[in-house]
Design an enzyme around this catalytic site. Structure first.
Site, PDB file in Angstrom:
ATOM      1  N   CYS A 116       0.808  -1.221   0.000  1.00 38.41           N
ATOM      2  CA  CYS A 116       0.000   0.000   0.000  1.00 38.41           C
ATOM      3  C   CYS A 116       0.841   1.270   0.000  1.00 38.41           C
ATOM      4  CB  CYS A 116      -0.948   0.005   1.203  1.00 38.41           C
ATOM      5  SG  CYS A 116      -2.108  -1.381   1.227  1.00 38.41           S
ATOM      6  N   HIS A 253      -3.602   7.259   1.908  1.00 39.77           N
ATOM      7  CA  HIS A 253      -3.955   5.913   1.449  1.00 39.77           C
ATOM      8  C   HIS A 253      -5.336   5.582   1.988  1.00 39.77           C
ATOM      9  CE1 HIS A 253      -4.094   1.682   0.878  1.00 39.77           C
ATOM     10  NE2 HIS A 253      -3.829   1.377   2.130  1.00 39.77           N
ATOM     11  N   ASN A 283     -10.065  -0.291  -0.371  1.00 37.71           N
ATOM     12  CA  ASN A 283      -8.605  -0.195  -0.319  1.00 37.71           C
ATOM     13  C   ASN A 283      -8.034  -0.765  -1.612  1.00 37.71           C
ATOM     14  OD1 ASN A 283      -5.865  -0.484   0.156  1.00 37.71           O
ATOM     15  ND2 ASN A 283      -6.100  -1.307   2.225  1.00 37.71           N
TER      16      ASN A 283
END
Length: 326
Positions: A116, A253, A283
């Site tokens: 990520c 993020h 996500n």
């Protein structure tokens, strides 16, 4: 006055697969509910790539939009850095596949794997090419097909992730070394391999020869995320020479709405400055920051000259932040 070469973002693009998967859709295959997912994550829906749609296709679609926004064509591109955990093949790098599909000339092309945090890491790597005069037009792409890593019997993870891609074009620009310069102004990158068991995939070429599934200790990841990301934000702001509260937009993020809110509160950023896409995108790992940036640019909130703060944390554990003046 001293002249400084900066890496300037000249174009932004994003792409989401067509298929929308709602929380109610997931409730049909795993023990969960729309209310359960929303309360814990803020996620309402996510996108899922088609079975015949590799991650390079997502990356190419986002890259084309970014290049058009920058007024460039694939013929101008001399460097491609793709941040991805879900590449098309074990090798070659997805970046080389993107290079071929776009029709770019021979140049530099490689992947960055920091899960990520990948897009922030990739920006830092690309900055080393552009700000040192080694690239005139660099594509930095975050692209993921995270749904391919899901264990669809694990409601603690399968509800969290989605697919997509975002891209920026970096080009060299002259600055003075001041915070008023356009471009990448500051970075802070971190990793702690002792925390691997908190977020990982239980497969790999040299371990069991399998793709594997994503495994996560959600509560522990949440605890580390807020503390670690906050430290990196302050470090990146110090590197850029700006106070954190001076940023125009906080583009984090998109892991979990509670993490976004927790980090913003801890570092003193007004919640009205936070760009959140987690409700509709979930996500998307390395794609989440550039997708959120693209949305902010597309809807007119994020404008040229704005000061942006990006941050992420992912498996490894890796985390980091950077400051950009658009």
């Amino acid at each position: 006055m001293t002249s400084v070469l900066r890496s300037v973002v000249t174009g932004v693009g994003g792409y989401l697969p067509e298929r929308v998967v709602t929380n109610d859709d997931l409730a049909k295959i795993v023990e969960t509910s729309d209310e359960w997912i929303r309360e814990r994550t803020g996620i309402h829906e996510r996108r899922k790539a088609a079975d015949d749609q590799p991650v390079s296709d997502l990356a190419v679609a986002a890259a084309r939009i970014a290049l058009e926004a920058a007024g460039r064509t694939p013929a101008d591109v001399d460097c491609i850095v793709v941040a991805t955990t879900t590449g098309d093949l074990t090798f070659p790098a997805t970046a080389t596949i993107v290079q071929r599909k776009l029709g770019c000339p021979v140049g530099v092309a490689f992947d960055v794997q920091a899960v990520c945090s990948g897009f922030v890491y990739a920006l830092s790597v690309a900055d080393g090419f552009v700000a040192r005069g080694r690239s005139k037009c660099c594509l930095v792409i975050g692209a993921e097909a995270m749904t391919r890593l899901m264990d669809w019997t694990d409601r603690g993870t399968c509800v969290l992730f989605g697919d997509g891609a975002g891209a920026v074009v970096l080009e060299p620009g002259e600055g003075t070394g001041a915070t008023a310069d356009r471009g990448l102004l500051g970075f802070a990158l971190r990793a702690d391999g002792t925390k691997q068991d908190l977020l990982f995939v239980d497969g790999g070429v040299s371990t069991n020869g399998q793709v594997g599934h994503l495994r996560m200790q959600g509560n522990q990841v949440f605890r580390h995320a807020v503390v670690n990301i906050s430290e990196a934000i302050h470090a990146a702001a110090a590197d850029a020479g700006i106070p954190v509260e001076s940023v125009d937009w906080f583009i984090p993020h998109q892991a979990n709405q509670r993490i976004l809110e927790g980090v913003a509160k801890r570092v003193g950023i007004d919640e009205r400055k936070v760009i959140s896409t987690v409700a509709r995108h979930a996500n998307t790992s390395a794609a989440s920051i550039p997708l959120a940036l693209y949305e902010g640019v597309k809807d007119g909130r994020v404008k040229p000259g704005d000061l942006l703060l990006l941050e992420a944390m992912g498996g490894g554990l890796t985390w980091g932040a950077c400051v950009i003046r658009l």
